[in-house]
Design a protein around this motif. Structure first.
Motif, short mmCIF file in Angstrom:
data_model
loop_
_atom_site.label_atom_id
_atom_site.label_comp_id
_atom_site.label_asym_id
_atom_site.label_seq_id
_atom_site.Cartn_x
_atom_site.Cartn_y
_atom_site.Cartn_z
N PRO A 193 135.54 24.37 -12.52
CA PRO A 193 134.29 23.47 -12.52
C PRO A 193 134.92 22.08 -11.90
CG PRO A 193 135.24 23.90 -14.83
CD PRO A 193 135.75 24.84 -13.94
N ALA A 194 136.15 21.69 -12.27
CA ALA A 194 136.44 20.17 -11.67
C ALA A 194 136.50 20.18 -10.08
CB ALA A 194 137.83 20.22 -12.00
N ILE A 195 136.94 21.28 -9.36
CA ILE A 195 136.73 21.35 -7.99
C ILE A 195 135.22 21.49 -7.40
CG2 ILE A 195 136.98 22.76 -5.96
CD1 ILE A 195 139.59 23.90 -7.30
N TRP A 196 134.45 22.34 -8.20
CA TRP A 196 132.96 22.11 -7.59
C TRP A 196 132.27 20.77 -8.29
CZ3 TRP A 196 132.53 24.78 -3.59
CH2 TRP A 196 133.12 25.93 -3.39
N LEU A 197 132.77 20.32 -9.24
CA LEU A 197 132.20 18.81 -9.76
C LEU A 197 132.37 17.87 -8.73
CD1 LEU A 197 130.30 17.45 -11.60
CD2 LEU A 197 132.37 16.71 -12.82
N ARG A 198 133.35 17.78 -7.86
CA ARG A 198 134.01 16.89 -6.94
C ARG A 198 133.17 17.01 -5.80
NH1 ARG A 198 139.24 17.03 -8.64
NH2 ARG A 198 139.89 18.83 -6.94
N VAL A 199 133.06 18.16 -5.34
CA VAL A 199 132.06 18.39 -4.23
C VAL A 199 130.73 18.20 -4.36
CG1 VAL A 199 131.21 20.30 -2.67
CG2 VAL A 199 133.76 20.51 -3.53
N THR A 200 130.11 18.60 -5.60
CA THR A 200 128.65 18.17 -5.87
C THR A 200 128.49 16.77 -5.83
OG1 THR A 200 128.81 20.37 -7.51
CG2 THR A 200 126.94 18.76 -7.50
N HIS A 201 129.31 15.88 -6.66
CA HIS A 201 129.05 14.61 -6.67
C HIS A 201 129.24 14.10 -5.18
CE1 HIS A 201 130.04 13.76 -11.22
NE2 HIS A 201 128.92 14.00 -11.19
N ASP A 202 130.10 14.44 -4.49
CA ASP A 202 130.11 13.96 -3.13
C ASP A 202 128.66 14.41 -2.36
OD1 ASP A 202 131.88 13.01 -1.66
OD2 ASP A 202 132.18 14.96 -0.40
N LEU A 203 128.17 15.47 -2.54
CA LEU A 203 126.88 15.72 -2.15
C LEU A 203 125.76 14.73 -2.42
CD1 LEU A 203 127.00 19.80 -2.19
CD2 LEU A 203 127.40 18.14 -0.07
N ILE A 204 125.74 14.59 -3.79
CA ILE A 204 124.86 13.57 -4.30
C ILE A 204 124.87 12.38 -3.79
CG2 ILE A 204 124.35 12.24 -6.38
CD1 ILE A 204 124.63 14.56 -8.02
N ASP A 205 126.40 11.57 -3.67
CA ASP A 205 126.40 10.43 -2.98
C ASP A 205 126.23 10.29 -1.64
OD1 ASP A 205 127.18 9.91 -5.59
OD2 ASP A 205 129.43 9.93 -5.35
N GLN A 206 126.10 11.55 -0.88
CA GLN A 206 125.79 11.49 0.42
C GLN A 206 124.70 10.40 0.92
OE1 GLN A 206 124.89 15.07 2.41
NE2 GLN A 206 127.25 15.82 2.48
N ALA A 207 123.51 10.81 0.22
CA ALA A 207 122.43 9.74 0.38
C ALA A 207 121.59 10.03 -0.75
CB ALA A 207 121.49 10.25 1.65
N PRO A 208 121.12 8.87 -1.65
CA PRO A 208 120.37 9.16 -2.98
C PRO A 208 119.38 9.50 -2.68
CG PRO A 208 121.25 6.73 -2.33
CD PRO A 208 121.73 7.32 -1.10
N VAL A 209 118.71 10.15 -3.30
CA VAL A 209 117.07 10.55 -3.28
C VAL A 209 116.58 9.51 -4.30
CG1 VAL A 209 115.60 12.33 -3.70
CG2 VAL A 209 117.64 12.96 -2.22
N PRO A 210 115.53 8.83 -4.02
CA PRO A 210 114.77 8.21 -5.10
C PRO A 210 113.96 8.90 -5.81
CG PRO A 210 113.95 7.75 -2.95
CD PRO A 210 114.94 8.59 -2.64
N ALA A 211 113.37 8.61 -7.14
CA ALA A 211 112.68 9.33 -7.98
C ALA A 211 113.00 10.81 -8.06
CB ALA A 211 111.12 9.17 -7.65
N LEU A 212 114.35 11.11 -8.43
CA LEU A 212 114.54 12.58 -8.44
C LEU A 212 114.26 13.10 -10.03
CD1 LEU A 212 116.46 14.07 -6.83
CD2 LEU A 212 118.33 13.80 -8.43
N ALA A 213 113.34 14.44 -9.79
CA ALA A 213 113.04 15.10 -10.84
C ALA A 213 113.79 16.11 -11.52
CB ALA A 213 111.61 15.95 -10.59
N GLY A 214 114.60 16.52 -10.75
CA GLY A 214 115.75 17.68 -11.17
C GLY A 214 116.55 17.89 -10.03
N LEU A 215 117.38 18.88 -10.40
CA LEU A 215 118.60 19.40 -9.30
C LEU A 215 118.91 20.78 -9.97
CD1 LEU A 215 121.57 19.14 -10.28
CD2 LEU A 215 121.11 16.84 -9.86
N ARG A 216 119.49 21.64 -8.87
CA ARG A 216 119.90 22.78 -9.01
C ARG A 216 121.31 22.94 -8.21
NH1 ARG A 216 115.91 26.37 -7.55
NH2 ARG A 216 116.23 26.32 -5.58
#
Ligand SMILES: [Mg+2]
Length: 343
Positions: free
Chosen positions: A303-326
């Motif tokens: 999980p530590a590895i995939w969390l780093r990658v996922t946070h990286d993907l979130i930070d790429q470009a913020p999406v305003p008014a996010l309802a949820g994610l998968r």
């Protein structure tokens, strides 16, 4: 004979396992601000999934609204599939809570016995009501499980099968959407048997080759009767909503962490490791999803590895008014197969 097993009011049933005092009460489970699932007392009061939680509450003022307990729901889904695999020689998943099962039954009586046993175990071991349909083809098994609900078992035998192939409303055929149903209505077709009067070419022009072939096959009783098992899952997802109903809202990074933890735990438990991750960001107000993917050379479920990658993907470009994610782990392979290729 094929079995179609389908958990009743799945999300709501999972919640009610630890809130038995609410069983006879109208209860709806809410994802973001939408009703994701309603128990049968709520349905009897007109509460439907897909409606706004506030509209549902107006419709039924004593409705109890509960946030989808995603972790619990996903784990219940995994446990249900473990049970399906123990009960059948082949399992073809439909969704996280339903599947076609080949239990190796030569007779209707054997299929029924297997269905009763599956239902008994689901109730006893998982605390879930699973309705079971028995039929000769997948369509018949699926129609049977629909007829079995709630909390029942239904068999479509030869006589009822013949009757359904003639009289079933087209809109009730699994896979026929409203558009196809509308197009067929232009040809004055509202029931299956009525397509006999239509030349194949006309049918094909109106609803496409795949659907025309399928409808003809249903009329000829040669529709799909094969349960196609998946060797192992190739993807595994966890998702959640930013907004809580009875809990605090999460930030996208917090929610991503929760989802990554959960999906990695489930992969590890299944003995699977992933070679990629897909992050699906769901904006509010039904705007289209934003999908971001990242492959990785080395397979892992850490999980530590995939969390780093996922946070990286979130930070790429913020999406305003996010309802949820998968968060979806992709390219899953059995852990032991990775080790084999190393040596
Ligand atoms: Mg269901």
């Amino acid at each position: 004979m094929i079995l179609h097993a389908d958990a009743d009011a799945f999300f709501a049933s999972v919640v009610l396992r630890r809130r038995p005092e609410l069983a006879d009460h109208p209860v709806a489970v809410v994802a973001h601000i939408i009703v994701a699932s309603a128990n049968y007392p709520a349905r009897a009061r007109g509460v439907r999934s897909g409606t706004l939680a506030q509209d549902a509450q107006r419709q039924c003022p004593e409705l109890v609204l509960i946030d989808v307990p995603r972790a619990e729901v996903e784990e219940a889904g995994d446990a249900l599939f473990d049970l399906f695999h123990e009960s059948a020689r082949a399992v073809e998943p439909g969704s996280m809570e339903e599947a076609f099962l080949d239990v190796g039954a030569d007779s209707s009586a054997q299929a029924v016995a297997a269905g009763h046993e599956l239902r008994r175990r689901a109730a006893q071991e998982l605390g879930l009501a699973v309705s079971v349909g028995v039929g000769r083809t997948k369509l018949m098994a699926k129609l049977a499980s629909r007829a079995a609900k709630p909390d029942g078992l239904h068999v479509i035998g030869a006589e009822q099968e013949a009757e359904l192939r003639r009289c079933l409303p087209i809109a009730d055929v699994w896979g026929v959407g409203t558009r196809t149903a509308d197009r067929l209505r232009e040809l004055s077709i509202s029931r299956l048997g009525e397509i006999d009067a239509i030349p194949y070419e006309t049918l094909r022009r109106h609803c496409g080759t795949t659907m025309a072939r399928r409808l003809r096959a249903i009329r000829d009783a040669t529709d799909d009767a094969t349960v196609r098992p998946v060797e192992h899952r190739s993807t595994l997802s966890s998702e959640g909503a930013i907004k809580g109903y009875a809990r605090l809202d999460w930030t996208p990074r917090q929610l991503a962490e929760i989802c990554v933890e959960r999906v990695c735990r489930r992969a590890l438990r299944a003995g699977l490791v992933a070679t990629g991750v897909t992050l699906t960001l769901r904006p509010e107000h039904g705007a289209p999803d934003r999908v971001r993917k990242r492959p990785r050379a080395e397979a892992t479920a850490d999980p530590a590895i995939w969390l780093r990658v996922t946070h990286d993907l979130i930070d790429q470009a913020p999406v305003p008014a996010l309802a949820g994610l998968r968060v979806t782990l992709t390219g899953l392979i059995p852990h032991d197969r990775v080790q084999q290729t190393l040596f």
